[in-house]
Structures are given as C-alpha cells and as structure tokens.
Motif scaffolding. Structure first.
Motif, PDB file in Angstrom:
ATOM      1  N   UNK A 234      10.453  11.346   7.244  1.00  0.00           N
ATOM      2  CA  UNK A 234      10.310  10.918   8.635  1.00  0.00           C
ATOM      3  C   UNK A 234      10.820  11.993   9.587  1.00  0.00           C
ATOM      4  N   UNK A 235      11.928  12.626   9.224  1.00  0.00           N
ATOM      5  CA  UNK A 235      12.455  13.702  10.058  1.00  0.00           C
ATOM      6  C   UNK A 235      11.550  14.930  10.033  1.00  0.00           C
ATOM      7  N   UNK A 236      10.797  15.083   8.943  1.00  0.00           N
ATOM      8  CA  UNK A 236       9.853  16.202   8.847  1.00  0.00           C
ATOM      9  C   UNK A 236       8.570  15.950   9.628  1.00  0.00           C
ATOM     10  N   UNK A 237       8.360  14.706  10.085  1.00  0.00           N
ATOM     11  CA  UNK A 237       7.186  14.430  10.906  1.00  0.00           C
ATOM     12  C   UNK A 237       6.275  13.342  10.403  1.00  0.00           C
ATOM     13  N   UNK A 238       6.609  12.707   9.283  1.00  0.00           N
ATOM     14  CA  UNK A 238       5.760  11.626   8.771  1.00  0.00           C
ATOM     15  C   UNK A 238       5.787  10.438   9.726  1.00  0.00           C
ATOM     16  N   UNK A 239       4.638   9.774   9.842  1.00  0.00           N
ATOM     17  CA  UNK A 239       4.547   8.553  10.646  1.00  0.00           C
ATOM     18  C   UNK A 239       4.984   7.314   9.881  1.00  0.00           C
ATOM     19  N   UNK A 240       4.839   7.365   8.555  1.00  0.00           N
ATOM     20  CA  UNK A 240       5.201   6.224   7.728  1.00  0.00           C
ATOM     21  C   UNK A 240       5.513   6.714   6.325  1.00  0.00           C
ATOM     22  N   UNK A 241       6.334   5.953   5.615  1.00  0.00           N
ATOM     23  CA  UNK A 241       6.729   6.310   4.247  1.00  0.00           C
ATOM     24  C   UNK A 241       6.566   5.095   3.351  1.00  0.00           C
ATOM     25  N   UNK A 242       6.414   5.370   2.039  1.00  0.00           N
ATOM     26  CA  UNK A 242       6.252   4.280   1.080  1.00  0.00           C
ATOM     27  C   UNK A 242       6.603   4.766  -0.304  1.00  0.00           C
ATOM     28  N   UNK A 243       6.893   3.818  -1.191  1.00  0.00           N
ATOM     29  CA  UNK A 243       6.916   4.114  -2.616  1.00  0.00           C
ATOM     30  C   UNK A 243       5.474   4.055  -3.112  1.00  0.00           C
ATOM     31  N   UNK A 244       5.193   4.576  -4.303  1.00  0.00           N
ATOM     32  CA  UNK A 244       3.808   4.536  -4.791  1.00  0.00           C
ATOM     33  C   UNK A 244       3.208   3.135  -4.810  1.00  0.00           C
ATOM     34  N   UNK A 245       4.000   2.124  -5.118  1.00  0.00           N
ATOM     35  CA  UNK A 245       3.481   0.757  -5.175  1.00  0.00           C
ATOM     36  C   UNK A 245       3.008   0.254  -3.808  1.00  0.00           C
ATOM     37  N   UNK A 246       3.571   0.787  -2.742  1.00  0.00           N
ATOM     38  CA  UNK A 246       3.200   0.330  -1.417  1.00  0.00           C
ATOM     39  C   UNK A 246       2.221   1.227  -0.695  1.00  0.00           C
ATOM     40  N   UNK A 247       1.762   2.298  -1.362  1.00  0.00           N
ATOM     41  CA  UNK A 247       0.908   3.274  -0.686  1.00  0.00           C
ATOM     42  C   UNK A 247      -0.431   2.687  -0.252  1.00  0.00           C
ATOM     43  N   UNK A 248      -1.075   1.937  -1.124  1.00  0.00           N
ATOM     44  CA  UNK A 248      -2.407   1.405  -0.813  1.00  0.00           C
ATOM     45  C   UNK A 248      -2.361   0.470   0.394  1.00  0.00           C
ATOM     46  N   UNK A 249      -1.353  -0.383   0.452  1.00  0.00           N
ATOM     47  CA  UNK A 249      -1.234  -1.304   1.582  1.00  0.00           C
ATOM     48  C   UNK A 249      -0.995  -0.538   2.879  1.00  0.00           C
ATOM     49  N   UNK A 250      -0.184   0.507   2.810  1.00  0.00           N
ATOM     50  CA  UNK A 250       0.095   1.298   3.998  1.00  0.00           C
ATOM     51  C   UNK A 250      -1.163   2.024   4.480  1.00  0.00           C
ATOM     52  N   UNK A 251      -1.922   2.593   3.553  1.00  0.00           N
ATOM     53  CA  UNK A 251      -3.166   3.268   3.912  1.00  0.00           C
ATOM     54  C   UNK A 251      -4.140   2.292   4.560  1.00  0.00           C
ATOM     55  N   UNK A 252      -4.243   1.102   3.996  1.00  0.00           N
ATOM     56  CA  UNK A 252      -5.162   0.098   4.548  1.00  0.00           C
ATOM     57  C   UNK A 252      -4.789  -0.280   5.977  1.00  0.00           C
ATOM     58  N   UNK A 253      -3.495  -0.320   6.271  1.00  0.00           N
ATOM     59  CA  UNK A 253      -3.059  -0.716   7.588  1.00  0.00           C
ATOM     60  C   UNK A 253      -3.111   0.380   8.631  1.00  0.00           C
ATOM     61  N   UNK A 254      -3.083   1.651   8.196  1.00  0.00           N
ATOM     62  CA  UNK A 254      -2.998   2.764   9.141  1.00  0.00           C
ATOM     63  C   UNK A 254      -4.286   3.562   9.282  1.00  0.00           C
ATOM     64  N   UNK A 255      -5.270   3.302   8.440  1.00  0.00           N
ATOM     65  CA  UNK A 255      -6.501   4.096   8.478  1.00  0.00           C
ATOM     66  C   UNK A 255      -7.721   3.170   8.513  1.00  0.00           C
ATOM     67  N   UNK A 256      -8.831   3.766   8.787  1.00  0.00           N
ATOM     68  CA  UNK A 256     -10.099   3.037   8.813  1.00  0.00           C
ATOM     69  C   UNK A 256     -10.879   3.368   7.541  1.00  0.00           C
ATOM     70  N   UNK A 257     -10.513   2.707   6.444  1.00  0.00           N
ATOM     71  CA  UNK A 257     -11.245   2.892   5.197  1.00  0.00           C
ATOM     72  C   UNK A 257     -10.717   3.948   4.274  1.00  0.00           C
ATOM     73  N   UNK A 258      -9.498   4.460   4.512  1.00  0.00           N
ATOM     74  CA  UNK A 258      -8.919   5.453   3.612  1.00  0.00           C
ATOM     75  C   UNK A 258      -8.501   6.698   4.360  1.00  0.00           C
ATOM     76  N   UNK A 259      -7.736   7.548   3.670  1.00  0.00           N
ATOM     77  CA  UNK A 259      -7.244   8.783   4.288  1.00  0.00           C
ATOM     78  C   UNK A 259      -8.289   9.888   4.178  1.00  0.00           C
TER      79      UNK A 259
END
Length: 374
Positions: A234-259
């Motif tokens: 986050x200090x390096x500039x990330x907008x959001x962080x996750x563990x691998x198990x939570x990555x798919x849910x985070x991508x779904x919420x922050x993007x339009x159909x994937x990164x």
C-alpha cells in the motif's frame, strides 16, 4: 579478498546450521582489456541467489555468489571508455555484448553471449579471474560475484551513477528495480487507465507495484500470502491488497471483467495459471519469477486464441540498463519511487547464511550486506 563461496548445492535448511556459503579468501586478478575492478560497498540478497543455493538454478561450482550490488571503481582495464577510477557504479547481471542478434534488435537483456558466459561462470571478456586458496578457479555468479569485498567485471556490467545516491539505494537498482519496474514499463507497456495485479511481494513484485503506480489512473492490486507485506504494498502505491484466496473477489469488485495485466513474481507455474484466469479478454500475463526447471504450465489453450490473452516472458525487465537505471534514479530522486521500502536492513556479510533463511521465510525484502564487514 573475502568472498561468500558456494561449493555444493541443495543444502538442507536451516542454512544457519548447514552453512552452504563459506567466507573464503580468494585471489582476484587485475582487470583485463574491457574489464573494471570495483570495490563493493553494498550487495543485496535476492531470490536468484537463494535459487542457486537450493539447487533450483543449477550452476557450475565452486561459485562466488551475489549479483545485485553497487560500489566504487578502483581500476580500469585497457580499452574501457566512459568509466573512471572513483566512479560510483551499479552492477548489472547481464553484460550485453552489443553484437549478437538480441543486442542488435535492441533487446540487451536477452544477450545470447551474456547468457552463455553467465551459465558457464565466466566473464564476458574471458575466463574466471577468481582463485581459491589452493589456486583452483572459482566461478563467477552472473558476471558479478558481489558477495565479496571486490569484483572484476566486464565494463558492460556497470552503469555509472551520481555520487549522491546512497549505496543502500543504488544496489537495489541492479536487479530488483530493473526486473520489477521493467516488467511494467517495458514488457507489459502498461497504459493509463489499465488495471494491474502483482502476485508476490518480494523486492521485484514491490518494484512492479511502484512502477504501475506511476502511470495515470492505473488500478494496482497486490497479492501475497504474507500479510506483513500488505502494508508495504500500500505504501508502494497499491490501491488494494489481498491474500491469494481473496484475489479473485477483489479483481471482480475493482475491474470490469478482469485485469489488463498480471505480473507473476513468485516463480510458480501454479500461480501463473491462476493469473491467466484473472485476466480480462486481451489481457497479458507477464512471467517474471523463476520457477524450478521441472515445473510445467498446464492451462486451457483456448485462453489465447479464444480470448486473446497473452503470456509474456520478462527477463531483467527487458531492460536497457544504462537508459532504465538513469530513469529510475530520477524517479526516486523526485520522490516517486520509494525504494527505501525495499530495504529491510544492512548487515555484515558474515551473516549471509542466516540471511538465506530470513529470505526463504519471507522475513526480509532486501537485506543488504557490507562486504568489508565480513
């Protein structure tokens, strides 16, 4: 001079007990034509060093390890231009020859001659200049062998930098910055408004996060199972962080159909396959990590022609070191690249084996050594 030497790969952990690296007194010949002698001020511990120790990256032995460093020029061989005694330099682990097909195609990071000599443990302009106490040759690691008080390297392995750049910062430009930032700027060519996910928050992955954060309106997602690294991301500039198990849910919420771009900085075929699933149609997976040679990637082939996805390899960030290091130093100087976040601590070289454990356990990002304090 003293150097950390590996004589057998595949030591058992903990390395603090098995001690695969020994601090030995080595002979170091004077620079030949095209070579430069450097006093190593700081050397960084990287996963590529660990991969040689654990056997994931087979190398000829014995070998003096270390490939990410900064120092001061002490001697210049015949025919070397643009480098003078007293210059501060960053050492680079691919010394491009300038003449092979890859170099002529403006892809110096893929120099075929450099790949050949790096694999054999020699230098670009000749065989090893290192010898042990018995007078036997010791191989060079990636043309650098920086876990040492001094090194003789090809002039093509050096980039001169301004003297006001601290060595603790300068050392990390030679691998972590070139590899991680180059994956974003050079390989993926991330554009404004795109989304980027980075798997693996070691120094290379965090450098990729920093780079992506420099591009206007880019959404940056950082993923690592070690939650201690999330705050760094986050200090390096990330907008959001996750563990691998939570990555798919985070991508779904922050993007339009994937990164749009996924940076795989773990070195795992399994993680590469997971990254492909998170890509939008037409997205690109950039493979940065170095998997074990026996790992194989098995994915649905239709993802490529059917969804237009791309798999891009990125070695040393497709860098042109002189150009890119100068650019990254200026971004750091302007306060836009917080390289200090990568620097965990600085210790004597004598702690190299304990440091291998710390890196393998994820307790450090970049630990730097002071070779003169071996």
């Amino acid at each position: 001079m003293r150097s950390a030497v590996l004589r057998e790969q595949g030591a058992t952990r903990p390395y603090a007990v098995s001690r695969p690296l020994e601090i030995e007194s080595l002979g170091l010949a004077a620079p030949r034509a095209g070579e430069v002698g450097v006093r190593i001020e700081r050397a960084s511990l990287c996963h590529s060093d660990l991969s040689v120790v654990n056997g994931s990256r087979p190398r000829p032995l014995p070998m003096a390890l270390g490939h990410e460093a900064a120092g001061v020029v002490e001697a210049v061989g015949e025919g070397v231009d643009g480098i003078a005694v007293g210059d501060h330099v960053v050492l680079v682990f691919v010394p491009s020859c300038g003449a092979c097909r890859e170099c002529r195609s403006a892809r110096p990071a893929l120099c075929s001659r450099a790949a050949e000599v790096n694999g054999s443990g020699e230098l670009l302009h000749g065989p090893s200049v290192l010898t042990d106490g018995a007078g036997d040759p010791v191989h060079h690691h990636l043309g650098v062998s920086a876990f040492a008080e001094r090194a003789v390297v090809a002039a093509e392995s050096l980039v001169v930098i301004d003297r006001d750049v601290p060595f603790d910062i300068a050392a990390m430009f030679g691998c972590a910055a070139l590899t991680g930032m180059g994956a974003v700027f050079n390989t993926a060519e991330v554009r404004p408004g795109q989304s980027v996910i980075v798997f693996g928050l070691g120094a290379v992955g965090l450098a990729a996060v920093m780079a992506a954060a420099q591009i206007d309106d880019v959404t940056v997602i950082a993923v690592d199972p070690n939650t201690d690294k999330h705050e760094l991301a986050l200090r390096a500039g990330a907008n959001a962080v996750a563990t691998p198990d939570g990555a798919a849910e985070l991508v779904a919420g922050l993007t339009d159909g994937g990164v749009d771009v996924a940076i795989e900085a773990v070195g795992s075929a399994r993680v590469m396959a997971a990254c492909l699933e998170l890509l939008a149609r037409g997205g690109a997976l950039v493979s940065v990590g170095l998997p074990h040679p026996e790992q194989e990637l098995s994915v649905p082939a239709l993802q490529f022609a059917g969804a237009g996805k791309r798999l891009l390899g990125s070695y040393m960030g497709d860098a042109s070191p002189a150009r890119d290091i100068a650019r990254y130093v200026e971004l750091w100087r302007a306060g836009r690249l917080p390289m200090e976040l990568l620097h965990t601590d600085t210790v004597p070289l004598a702690e190299v084996n304990e440091s291998l454990d710390a890196l393998a356990d994820g307790r450090v990002v970049r630990r730097l050594f002071v070779p003169s304090a071996a």
